[in-house]
Write a protein that holds these residues in place. Structure first.
Motif, PDB file in Angstrom:
ATOM      1  N   LEU A  30       0.775  -1.237   0.000  1.00  0.00           N
ATOM      2  CA  LEU A  30       0.000   0.000   0.000  1.00  0.00           C
ATOM      3  C   LEU A  30       0.813   1.298   0.000  1.00  0.00           C
ATOM      4  N   SER A  31       1.895   1.339   0.792  1.00  0.00           N
ATOM      5  CA  SER A  31       2.586   2.625   0.917  1.00  0.00           C
ATOM      6  C   SER A  31       3.191   3.047  -0.425  1.00  0.00           C
ATOM      7  N   ARG A  32       3.643   2.040  -1.206  1.00  0.00           N
ATOM      8  CA  ARG A  32       4.177   2.364  -2.527  1.00  0.00           C
ATOM      9  C   ARG A  32       3.086   2.907  -3.449  1.00  0.00           C
ATOM     10  N   LEU A  33       1.898   2.318  -3.320  1.00  0.00           N
ATOM     11  CA  LEU A  33       0.774   2.760  -4.151  1.00  0.00           C
ATOM     12  C   LEU A  33       0.389   4.203  -3.801  1.00  0.00           C
ATOM     13  N   VAL A  34       0.341   4.505  -2.493  1.00  0.00           N
ATOM     14  CA  VAL A  34      -0.021   5.856  -2.051  1.00  0.00           C
ATOM     15  C   VAL A  34       0.977   6.854  -2.637  1.00  0.00           C
ATOM     16  N   LYS A  35       2.254   6.503  -2.561  1.00  0.00           N
ATOM     17  CA  LYS A  35       3.313   7.377  -3.069  1.00  0.00           C
ATOM     18  C   LYS A  35       3.183   7.566  -4.578  1.00  0.00           C
ATOM     19  N   SER A  36       3.060   6.450  -5.301  1.00  0.00           N
ATOM     20  CA  SER A  36       3.059   6.539  -6.761  1.00  0.00           C
ATOM     21  C   SER A  36       1.798   7.228  -7.271  1.00  0.00           C
ATOM     22  N   ALA A  37       0.704   7.138  -6.504  1.00  0.00           N
ATOM     23  CA  ALA A  37      -0.539   7.788  -6.920  1.00  0.00           C
ATOM     24  C   ALA A  37      -0.495   9.283  -6.615  1.00  0.00           C
ATOM     25  N   GLY A  38       0.498   9.700  -5.831  1.00  0.00           N
ATOM     26  CA  GLY A  38       0.557  11.098  -5.413  1.00  0.00           C
ATOM     27  C   GLY A  38      -0.665  11.474  -4.593  1.00  0.00           C
ATOM     28  N   ALA A  39      -1.222  10.471  -3.869  1.00  0.00           N
ATOM     29  CA  ALA A  39      -2.448  10.697  -3.112  1.00  0.00           C
ATOM     30  C   ALA A  39      -2.188  11.640  -1.938  1.00  0.00           C
ATOM     31  N   LYS A  40      -3.130  12.566  -1.747  1.00  0.00           N
ATOM     32  CA  LYS A  40      -3.003  13.499  -0.623  1.00  0.00           C
ATOM     33  C   LYS A  40      -3.866  13.045   0.551  1.00  0.00           C
ATOM     34  N   ALA A  41      -4.521  11.925   0.383  1.00  0.00           N
ATOM     35  CA  ALA A  41      -5.437  11.429   1.414  1.00  0.00           C
ATOM     36  C   ALA A  41      -4.688  11.044   2.685  1.00  0.00           C
ATOM     37  N   SER A  42      -5.395  11.127   3.810  1.00  0.00           N
ATOM     38  CA  SER A  42      -4.801  10.620   5.045  1.00  0.00           C
ATOM     39  C   SER A  42      -5.037   9.117   5.099  1.00  0.00           C
ATOM     40  N   VAL A  43      -4.023   8.398   5.551  1.00  0.00           N
ATOM     41  CA  VAL A  43      -4.154   6.947   5.704  1.00  0.00           C
ATOM     42  C   VAL A  43      -4.603   6.671   7.144  1.00  0.00           C
ATOM     43  N   VAL A  44      -5.722   5.958   7.282  1.00  0.00           N
ATOM     44  CA  VAL A  44      -6.287   5.660   8.602  1.00  0.00           C
ATOM     45  C   VAL A  44      -6.072   4.178   8.908  1.00  0.00           C
ATOM     46  N   THR A  45      -5.313   3.887   9.962  1.00  0.00           N
ATOM     47  CA  THR A  45      -5.084   2.488  10.359  1.00  0.00           C
ATOM     48  C   THR A  45      -6.207   2.066  11.301  1.00  0.00           C
ATOM     49  N   THR A  46      -7.069   1.187  10.800  1.00  0.00           N
ATOM     50  CA  THR A  46      -8.300   0.885  11.531  1.00  0.00           C
ATOM     51  C   THR A  46      -8.103  -0.105  12.686  1.00  0.00           C
ATOM     52  N   THR A  47      -6.916  -0.731  12.772  1.00  0.00           N
ATOM     53  CA  THR A  47      -6.653  -1.635  13.911  1.00  0.00           C
ATOM     54  C   THR A  47      -6.024  -0.880  15.078  1.00  0.00           C
ATOM     55  N   SER A  48      -5.895   0.420  14.925  1.00  0.00           N
ATOM     56  CA  SER A  48      -5.286   1.223  15.980  1.00  0.00           C
ATOM     57  C   SER A  48      -6.022   1.005  17.318  1.00  0.00           C
ATOM     58  N   GLY A  49      -5.282   0.662  18.361  1.00  0.00           N
ATOM     59  CA  GLY A  49      -5.898   0.403  19.666  1.00  0.00           C
ATOM     60  C   GLY A  49      -6.114  -1.080  19.950  1.00  0.00           C
ATOM     61  N   ILE A  50      -5.926  -1.932  18.942  1.00  0.00           N
ATOM     62  CA  ILE A  50      -6.080  -3.381  19.143  1.00  0.00           C
ATOM     63  C   ILE A  50      -4.722  -3.968  19.516  1.00  0.00           C
ATOM     64  N   ALA A  51      -4.684  -4.789  20.563  1.00  0.00           N
ATOM     65  CA  ALA A  51      -3.426  -5.442  20.943  1.00  0.00           C
ATOM     66  C   ALA A  51      -3.172  -6.586  19.985  1.00  0.00           C
ATOM     67  N   PRO A  52      -2.113  -6.502  19.155  1.00  0.00           N
ATOM     68  CA  PRO A  52      -1.915  -7.537  18.140  1.00  0.00           C
ATOM     69  C   PRO A  52      -1.444  -8.866  18.714  1.00  0.00           C
ATOM     70  N   LEU A  53      -1.924  -9.965  18.138  1.00  0.00           N
ATOM     71  CA  LEU A  53      -1.384 -11.292  18.446  1.00  0.00           C
ATOM     72  C   LEU A  53      -0.207 -11.524  17.516  1.00  0.00           C
ATOM     73  N   LYS A  54       0.539 -12.578  17.792  1.00  0.00           N
ATOM     74  CA  LYS A  54       1.676 -12.914  16.930  1.00  0.00           C
ATOM     75  C   LYS A  54       1.301 -14.033  15.970  1.00  0.00           C
TER      76      LYS A  54
END
Ligand SMILES: [Zn+2]
Length: 289
Positions: free
Chosen positions: A87-111
């Motif tokens: 995704l980050s490469r796509l955002v860069k190459s698209a020249g997107a000005k959008a904010s990227v929202v990480t929707t798992t923010s606040g979730i304790a990740p498992l391994k």
């Protein structure tokens, strides 16, 4: 007369839903997230999903059309936890000005091995965190519609609460000793941690290719040793091999479990809620005595 007509028109315009042109354009990285965003955004948001139904977001290769979709988006909703490596490469190459929202923010990740397990949505409690993050990001991007997003989110969160109860009640009906399956899926870590169904990986069997007769012999030994009542093995498509597992162990062969993607509208899991219901039904019917 004309003035009256204008007043009437103004009233109509004030009460009509937002036209397509004033809707907030947002992008969701994959189908499950797209469903969450649609539920919260309702008619105020245009949602474009990058990895569509039945797609695999782990290994997705973005297309030029995706770059176009990103160009006029205000927000890009992603899962994070290493799920969308492209995704980050796509955002860069698209020249997107959008904010990227990480929707798992606040979730304790498992391994998952040595890395974070990205499949957090497989616990309904976590799905509620995604929804709250989406609501807050939409409200910040379009404050005039904040109340709409809040009320949409509340309605959907209530549905998720009901779904969570449904899953717990279904699992409670399975005798404790039978709450385990052999599965090639590694996407059910959060589901397993939340609801107490153990997903046992087949020992010494490749999950990449079609299982061999030798693989089947190993699985049969494992099922007998651990007294596992059911198997969900999607890389065994040969019905004779599946039949042999059932005949030699008495284990049931379960159907499809959906993990990373919804189906199309005509499939059996076109929404997140339908997907969770489908999976729980497949599991309980394979595990009930
Ligand atoms: Zn996955």
């Amino acid at each position: 007369m004309i003035r009256l007509w204008l007043v009437a028109l103004a009233v109509i315009m004030a009460t009509a839903p937002a036209s397509a042109a004033d809707r907030l354009n947002v992008v969701a990285s994959f189908s499950i997230l797209g469903d969450f965003v649609r539920n919260v955004g309702g008619d105020s948001v245009n949602v474009t999903t990058l990895v569509g139904p039945n797609g695999d977001a782990h290994v997705y290769v973005p297309t030029p059309a995706d770059a176009k979709k990103m160009a006029d988006a205000k927000l890009i909703f992603v899962n994070g936890l290493g799920f969308e490596g492209w995704l980050s490469r796509l955002v860069k190459s698209a020249g997107a000005k959008a904010s990227v929202v990480t929707t798992t923010s606040g979730i304790a990740p498992l391994k998952l091995g040595s890395q974070a397990d990205p499949h957090a949505w497989q616990s309904v409690a976590n799905a509620k965190v995604y929804v709250a993050n989406i609501r807050d990001a939409l409200a910040a991007a379009a404050p005039a519609d904040a109340e709409i997003f809040k009320s949409n989110a509340n309605a959907y969160l209530a549905e998720l609460d009901a779904l969570e109860r449904e899953v717990r009640e279904a699992v409670a009906k399975i005798p404790e000793g039978r709450r385990k399956v052999i599965s090639t899926h590694d996407a059910f870590g959060y589901f397993s941690a939340a609801y107490g169904i153990e997903f046992v990986a087949p020992l010494g069997v490749s999950t990449e290719s079609e299982a061999s007769a030798r693989d089947i012999a190993k699985i049969i030994t494992q099922i007998r040793a651990a007294k596992i009542p059911a198997v969900f093995l999607e890389n065994i498509t040969d019905p004779r091999l599946m039949g042999r597992i059932s005949a030699e162990t008495g284990a049931r062969v379960g159907g499809t479990l959906y993990s990373d993607s919804l189906t199309g509208e005509k499939g059996d899991s076109p929404t997140y809620i339908a997907m969770v219901r489908h999976n729980i039904k497949a599991l309980t019917s394979a595990l009930s005595p």
